[in-house]
Write a protein that holds these residues in place. Sequence first.
Motif, mmCIF file in Angstrom:
data_model
loop_
_atom_site.group_PDB
_atom_site.id
_atom_site.type_symbol
_atom_site.label_atom_id
_atom_site.label_comp_id
_atom_site.label_asym_id
_atom_site.label_seq_id
_atom_site.Cartn_x
_atom_site.Cartn_y
_atom_site.Cartn_z
ATOM 1 N N HIS A 81 1.476 4.615 0.197
ATOM 2 C CA HIS A 81 0.077 5.010 0.070
ATOM 3 C C HIS A 81 -0.292 5.176 -1.405
ATOM 4 O O HIS A 81 -1.437 4.954 -1.794
ATOM 5 C CB HIS A 81 -0.170 6.341 0.783
ATOM 6 C CG HIS A 81 0.000 6.268 2.257
ATOM 7 N ND1 HIS A 81 1.208 6.515 2.882
ATOM 8 C CD2 HIS A 81 -0.880 5.979 3.252
ATOM 9 C CE1 HIS A 81 1.060 6.387 4.185
ATOM 10 N NE2 HIS A 81 -0.188 6.056 4.443
ATOM 11 N N GLU A 106 1.157 -5.282 -8.064
ATOM 12 C CA GLU A 106 0.110 -6.181 -7.584
ATOM 13 C C GLU A 106 0.650 -7.219 -6.613
ATOM 14 O O GLU A 106 -0.057 -7.678 -5.713
ATOM 15 C CB GLU A 106 -0.565 -6.859 -8.774
ATOM 16 C CG GLU A 106 -1.365 -5.874 -9.633
ATOM 17 C CD GLU A 106 -1.907 -6.507 -10.895
ATOM 18 O OE1 GLU A 106 -1.422 -7.604 -11.264
ATOM 19 O OE2 GLU A 106 -2.802 -5.909 -11.513
ATOM 20 N N ASN A 110 0.287 -2.774 -1.082
ATOM 21 C CA ASN A 110 -0.987 -2.909 -0.398
ATOM 22 C C ASN A 110 -2.109 -2.914 -1.432
ATOM 23 O O ASN A 110 -2.072 -2.159 -2.402
ATOM 24 C CB ASN A 110 -1.149 -1.724 0.569
ATOM 25 C CG ASN A 110 -2.375 -1.829 1.450
ATOM 26 O OD1 ASN A 110 -3.503 -1.853 0.970
ATOM 27 N ND2 ASN A 110 -2.145 -1.860 2.749
ATOM 28 N N ARG A 111 -3.114 -3.732 -1.230
ATOM 29 C CA ARG A 111 -4.182 -3.855 -2.227
ATOM 30 C C ARG A 111 -4.975 -2.558 -2.380
ATOM 31 O O ARG A 111 -5.656 -2.362 -3.389
ATOM 32 C CB ARG A 111 -5.122 -4.998 -1.863
ATOM 33 C CG ARG A 111 -5.871 -4.813 -0.560
ATOM 34 C CD ARG A 111 -6.778 -5.994 -0.231
ATOM 35 N NE ARG A 111 -7.476 -5.818 1.038
ATOM 36 C CZ ARG A 111 -8.590 -5.117 1.170
ATOM 37 N NH1 ARG A 111 -9.121 -4.518 0.118
ATOM 38 N NH2 ARG A 111 -9.177 -4.998 2.351
ATOM 39 N N ARG A 112 -4.905 -1.669 -1.397
ATOM 40 C CA ARG A 112 -5.640 -0.407 -1.465
ATOM 41 C C ARG A 112 -4.781 0.752 -1.934
ATOM 42 O O ARG A 112 -5.203 1.903 -1.876
ATOM 43 C CB ARG A 112 -6.242 -0.071 -0.090
ATOM 44 C CG ARG A 112 -7.299 -1.055 0.382
ATOM 45 C CD ARG A 112 -7.907 -0.610 1.698
ATOM 46 N NE ARG A 112 -8.484 0.728 1.583
ATOM 47 C CZ ARG A 112 -8.873 1.460 2.620
ATOM 48 N NH1 ARG A 112 -8.714 0.986 3.851
ATOM 49 N NH2 ARG A 112 -9.400 2.649 2.440
ATOM 50 N N LEU A 114 -3.078 3.631 -3.964
ATOM 51 C CA LEU A 114 -3.510 4.494 -5.062
ATOM 52 C C LEU A 114 -2.543 4.305 -6.223
ATOM 53 O O LEU A 114 -1.333 4.482 -6.058
ATOM 54 C CB LEU A 114 -3.513 5.951 -4.611
ATOM 55 C CG LEU A 114 -3.985 6.995 -5.623
ATOM 56 C CD1 LEU A 114 -5.483 6.871 -5.883
ATOM 57 C CD2 LEU A 114 -3.637 8.401 -5.134
ATOM 58 N N ASP A 145 -6.062 4.376 -10.949
ATOM 59 C CA ASP A 145 -6.985 5.368 -10.410
ATOM 60 C C ASP A 145 -6.941 6.688 -11.167
ATOM 61 O O ASP A 145 -7.897 7.466 -11.118
ATOM 62 C CB ASP A 145 -6.658 5.621 -8.927
ATOM 63 C CG ASP A 145 -6.839 4.368 -8.084
ATOM 64 O OD1 ASP A 145 -7.993 3.992 -7.838
ATOM 65 O OD2 ASP A 145 -5.820 3.779 -7.682
ATOM 66 N N ASP A 172 -9.469 9.983 1.009
ATOM 67 C CA ASP A 172 -9.594 8.603 1.476
ATOM 68 C C ASP A 172 -9.328 8.513 2.976
ATOM 69 O O ASP A 172 -10.037 7.795 3.700
ATOM 70 C CB ASP A 172 -8.614 7.706 0.707
ATOM 71 C CG ASP A 172 -8.789 6.236 1.058
ATOM 72 O OD1 ASP A 172 -9.893 5.710 0.836
ATOM 73 O OD2 ASP A 172 -7.829 5.627 1.555
ATOM 74 N N ASN A 176 -11.846 7.334 6.076
ATOM 75 C CA ASN A 176 -11.494 6.356 7.102
ATOM 76 C C ASN A 176 -11.671 6.932 8.502
ATOM 77 O O ASN A 176 -12.134 6.247 9.414
ATOM 78 C CB ASN A 176 -10.048 5.885 6.921
ATOM 79 C CG ASN A 176 -9.900 4.907 5.771
ATOM 80 O OD1 ASN A 176 -10.839 4.219 5.413
ATOM 81 N ND2 ASN A 176 -8.711 4.849 5.190
ATOM 82 N N TRP A 198 -5.749 1.965 7.513
ATOM 83 C CA TRP A 198 -4.694 1.653 6.567
ATOM 84 C C TRP A 198 -3.514 2.598 6.727
ATOM 85 O O TRP A 198 -3.559 3.754 6.354
ATOM 86 C CB TRP A 198 -5.260 1.718 5.160
ATOM 87 C CG TRP A 198 -4.272 1.580 4.068
ATOM 88 C CD1 TRP A 198 -3.346 0.612 3.911
ATOM 89 C CD2 TRP A 198 -4.114 2.454 2.953
ATOM 90 N NE1 TRP A 198 -2.627 0.806 2.786
ATOM 91 C CE2 TRP A 198 -3.083 1.934 2.170
ATOM 92 C CE3 TRP A 198 -4.765 3.615 2.544
ATOM 93 C CZ2 TRP A 198 -2.666 2.544 1.002
ATOM 94 C CZ3 TRP A 198 -4.355 4.219 1.385
ATOM 95 C CH2 TRP A 198 -3.317 3.685 0.624
#
Length: 213
Positions: A81, A106, A110-112, A114, A145, A172, A176, A198
């Motif tokens: 996460h 990258e 996961n693209r989301r 933190l 972030d 976050d 969701n 997610w």
Amino acid sequence: MEDYKYLFKVVLVGNAGVGKTCLVRKFTQGIFPPGQSATIGVDFMIKTVKVGDDKVKLQIWDTAGQERFRSITQSYYRSAHAIVLVYDVACQPSFDCLPEWLGEIEQYANRRVLKILVGNKVDKGDEREIPERIGQSFGDANAFDYFLETSALDATNVDTLFHEVATRLTVDMKRNDDQYDKYKDDRGGKSNQTVTLWDRATTQANTCCSKHA
């Protein structure tokens, strides 16, 4: 079973010797381990914190920085996460390697996820090689972030780091949850479509792993 609302997986990465293990142990156990040896592969510890009225469990994974363990540690990125990238403010090479670590994040995370950038060992004031503004600039330029400097030795910003991670992830997750609840309301409480949040943290993760108290 321990009562908590969310479970988040936090992965620390960065060169060997930047103080990842010391940060984790200072936060989870309140100790600074003298003569800490290099982490072999991965290790993790757990601590529960309060975010508002919610209990949040952080599963903090400490990864080895040596090149020979990269294939092992990369497998832990995908389900994270949050990823905390650590460098040593008194070691220029550890800062110079940040683009390489960022490339791995990258590629595998996961693209989301933190992303937190940490300059550790600020207690070494006279030996500092990377000014705070340079670290902040790198973080801003690479869409991290959050950025801050820490010291596991004197506990500077250690609690702040992990509480910030817990708070941001909880906010976050609640967002969701609200979106999911609104979706159900709009559908009259029924849906024939699968909605996947997610890596929903209320699901128990890595139950096969032994836990460090």
